[in-house]
Each structure stands twice: as C-alpha cells, then as structure tokens.
Design an enzyme around this catalytic site. Structure first.
Site, PDB file in Angstrom:
ATOM      1  N   SER A 166       0.831  -1.207   0.000  1.00 41.58           N
ATOM      2  CA  SER A 166       0.000   0.000   0.000  1.00 41.58           C
ATOM      3  C   SER A 166       0.867   1.259   0.000  1.00 41.58           C
ATOM      4  O   SER A 166       1.589   1.502  -0.964  1.00 41.58           O
ATOM      5  CB  SER A 166      -0.965  -0.049   1.190  1.00 41.58           C
ATOM      6  OG  SER A 166      -2.000   0.909   1.043  1.00 41.58           O
ATOM      7  N   ASP A 219     -10.418  -4.198  -4.492  1.00 40.94           N
ATOM      8  CA  ASP A 219      -9.618  -3.112  -3.917  1.00 40.94           C
ATOM      9  C   ASP A 219      -9.796  -1.876  -4.785  1.00 40.94           C
ATOM     10  O   ASP A 219      -9.596  -1.943  -6.005  1.00 40.94           O
ATOM     11  CB  ASP A 219      -8.150  -3.538  -3.877  1.00 40.94           C
ATOM     12  CG  ASP A 219      -7.221  -2.478  -3.304  1.00 40.94           C
ATOM     13  OD1 ASP A 219      -7.705  -1.450  -2.791  1.00 40.94           O
ATOM     14  OD2 ASP A 219      -5.998  -2.691  -3.368  1.00 40.94           O
ATOM     15  N   HIS A 235      -8.044  -5.222   0.033  1.00 42.64           N
ATOM     16  CA  HIS A 235      -6.803  -4.454  -0.020  1.00 42.64           C
ATOM     17  C   HIS A 235      -5.632  -5.116   0.721  1.00 42.64           C
ATOM     18  O   HIS A 235      -4.659  -5.518   0.096  1.00 42.64           O
ATOM     19  CB  HIS A 235      -7.069  -3.049   0.523  1.00 42.64           C
ATOM     20  CG  HIS A 235      -5.904  -2.123   0.445  1.00 42.64           C
ATOM     21  ND1 HIS A 235      -5.328  -1.752  -0.749  1.00 42.64           N
ATOM     22  CD2 HIS A 235      -5.195  -1.487   1.427  1.00 42.64           C
ATOM     23  CE1 HIS A 235      -4.323  -0.925  -0.519  1.00 42.64           C
ATOM     24  NE2 HIS A 235      -4.212  -0.755   0.790  1.00 42.64           N
TER      25      HIS A 235
END
Length: 365
Positions: free
Chosen positions: A197, A305, A335
């Site tokens: 991320s 996501d 995610h």
C-alpha cells in the site's frame, strides 16, 4: 523487450465439509461486492471485522494513545528473534529513522549460507499514517526465508510530519544499506525494494530515484500500491479508475478510510505547501517524467480493492516503456489481504514473495 505475466490467483474454494460463511454481518457488504469475495475472507469479516467499529471512526489521537490496539493482524515483536537487530538511519534533515534488520537463519537442513547476502528493503503500509517496526514483522520474517537480508524501515508518518519526509527517509535507508554493506554483510549490488500500500507507493518513487542516481536495483516489488495522489481527492468520483468507484464501499479500504488518511496526509490547508515542497510525481508516480531504464518490477494487486486499477495501470505503463514486469491479481481479495493469516491467498502471497526474491537475486538452485 518487456514481458507481462498477468498471472491470476484463483478464488479460494472451501474444502469439502468445511463450514460455509454465515450471514451475520454480511449485510454490511454491498450486494454487488459480496459474490466477488473469497469465502475465507467472508468468514473472517463475519468473525472479526463486522464486530469492530469502522476504522475511519477512530480518531487519530486514540490510535496514537494505544497503537498496539490498532495494529494489523500480522504485527508482532520480532526484536528477540534470532538474526534480528535494530539500527538507526540519519535522514536528510538529521532525524533518526529506526530500521530493523533481519538476517537469514538456518534453512530446513540447518544450513546457513554465508554472506554477503542480497538485501531487500521493506516499507510498511498504513496510509502514510500508521505502522511501525512491529506492523509487518511477520512479513519480514517470511521474506528472509528467500536467503536475503530484509531491512524494515519505519519512516516518519503524518500528521506529525509533513507528507514527503517519508520519501526522504526511505531514500536515506537505501543509501545507508549501500554505505554500511560491510557491517551489514550484504551485497551493495544486489538490492531490491518493496512494500504494501503506502509502502508500495514509496518503493515506486524510489524505483525512479535509484535509476536517476545510477543505482541498479534487482527488483521493485510493490503490493496494492496507490500510484496516484488519490489521498488529495475531495470525492471518490474524481478518480478516473473504475475500481475506485466499484469498491468505494468495500470491506477493507472504503472511500471513508481513504479520506481519513487523506485528512492526515494532505489536508486542504497544507496541500499547496506539500505540492510546492516535492516533485509532483512523488505524490503520483503515474506522472513520473521518465520511464526508461527502470528495474524489473513485480506488482501485485487485489481484485476487490479500489486501488486495483491504478496499480495495474502503472504496470502497463512500465511495460509500454520497456520494463520487465510481472503482474499478479489475487482474485476475491480485499486491499490488505496479505495481513490475514487465516487466508490461503495470504500464504500464497508469502510463497510468491520468497520465489520472486530468489529469482531477482539469483538464489534459485
């Protein structure tokens, strides 16, 4: 020549006789999303996530007071593990940045290959707001099984530090590894970088910076990375990517959570200052000015996501400009699925990480 291996991980299928997810809590997931989700994740959602307050409703002050209460499921204190040691890196402005170094230990035969070792730098996720040396310790312990040294970098977070210092901290860590290669017993010519991320975003910026500095990385390995300045958006409808719209009420990273991070990192009153301080492409790697000569890249996305499409768009832009790319989308996954040990696809992610690092650093037998 470029190669795009768009390998798709299959949906997790419940084993014969295994219990099916109950309906408790599933009404919290929108109907168009529900059939896309991995059944193992659905059960975890029912058992754990649905029973907790939405993350975006917890004030940052409360998170800072009780950080252990809000750590990801893969978090652990690895400081006492064999082969693990803590160090500090001096960032550009003199601030000390904690890093944790994981050296390889015995393999399944009880053998430890002598160094110098290849080295992989990990930048943790958390929206540029959350995370520490505990949060992805479980992932670092997995990755060192490839036979590489893993350096986990606890870069500075917002809102206590203005956004962009995280990039400077990460760059300082990369150069520290090269400068201290003798004491760390690592090979300064066999370095890879990656992260989840926000950490994936950081690794993409460093990919370009390393190329510009003449540092030849072996691999850039981001997972579910934001590749745009989506944290600065006022509304999710401003994103040009379909997945951002389709999953804006997804089970892990809904728009309200993205906006929560955006309010800490890029609040409206500070955004002009942030944009003046740093190159525009630091905020949005998709807008980088030069795409030639970048290192091999392994990008992993999750099907359910909102960041899926911008991560894959970055991969395709690399391919179009001649970079060797492997792209893998994990079907049915939200995610940060790689944080959830109960998922088969998290264990597949672990295996994929080890294999990719072995290939990149020439460690396959």
């Amino acid at each position: 020549m470029s190669n795009l291996d768009s390998t798709l991980a299959g949906h997790a299928v419940p084993k014969p006789g295994a219990s099916q997810p109950t309906n408790d809590g599933l009404d919290l997931i929108e109907e168009h999303i529900l059939p896309k989700l991995d059944p193992e994740f659905l059960q975890y959602f029912i058992d754990v996530i649905a029973k907790q307050p939405p993350a975006h409703t917890i004030p940052i002050e409360e998170v800072r007071k009780s950080p252990q209460k809000h750590q990801p499921p893969c978090a652990l204190d690895s400081s006492k593990e064999k082969g693990v040691g803590d160090h500090v890196v001096s960032s550009q402005d003199g601030t000390n940045i904690p890093v944790r170094v994981y050296h390889p230990v015995e393999d399944e035969r009880g053998v430890v290959r002598p160094g110098p070792y290849p080295v992989h730098l990990n930048f943790h996720g958390g929206g540029f707001v959350l995370g520490d040396l505990h949060s992805e310790a479980g992932l670092c312990l997995v990755m060192r099984k490839a036979g590489v040294v893993v350096v986990d970098v606890n870069y500075r977070h917002c809102p206590e530090t203005i956004w962009g210092k995280c990039i400077q901290d990460a760059w300082a860590a990369l150069n520290w590894v090269r400068d201290e290669h003798v004491s760390l017993n690592v090979d300064p010519f066999s370095i890879s970088i990656g992260g989840v991320s926000a950490g994936g975003h950081i690794s993409l910026v460093l990919q370009h910076m390393a190329r510009d500095a003449g540092i030849q990385l072996k691999l850039c390995m981001p997972t579910v990375p934001p590749t745009t300045d989506c944290l600065s958006l006022d509304y999710y409808t401003q994103s040009p990517y379909p997945s951002f719209h389709e999953f804006h009420r997804g089970p892990i990273l809904p728009w309200k959570r993205i906006k929560y991070f955006g309010n800490q990192c890029m609040p409206r009153d500070k955004l002009p200052e942030i944009r003046k301080m740093w190159p525009d492409w630091w905020l949005a790697p998709m807008r980088a000015p030069n795409w030639s000569g970048l290192c091999n890249t392994y990008i992993r996305t999750a099907e359910v996501d909102p960041l899926r499409d911008e991560g894959e768009a970055y991969a395709m832009k690399l391919v179009a400009n001649g970079t060797m790319v492997t792209l893998k989308r994990y079907l049915g996954c939200p995610h940060t699925f790689m944080y959830l040990g109960v998922l088969s696809q998290k264990r597949q992610w672990d295996e994929d990480s080890i294999h990719a690092l072995k290939v990149a650093h020439g460690l396959l037998k």
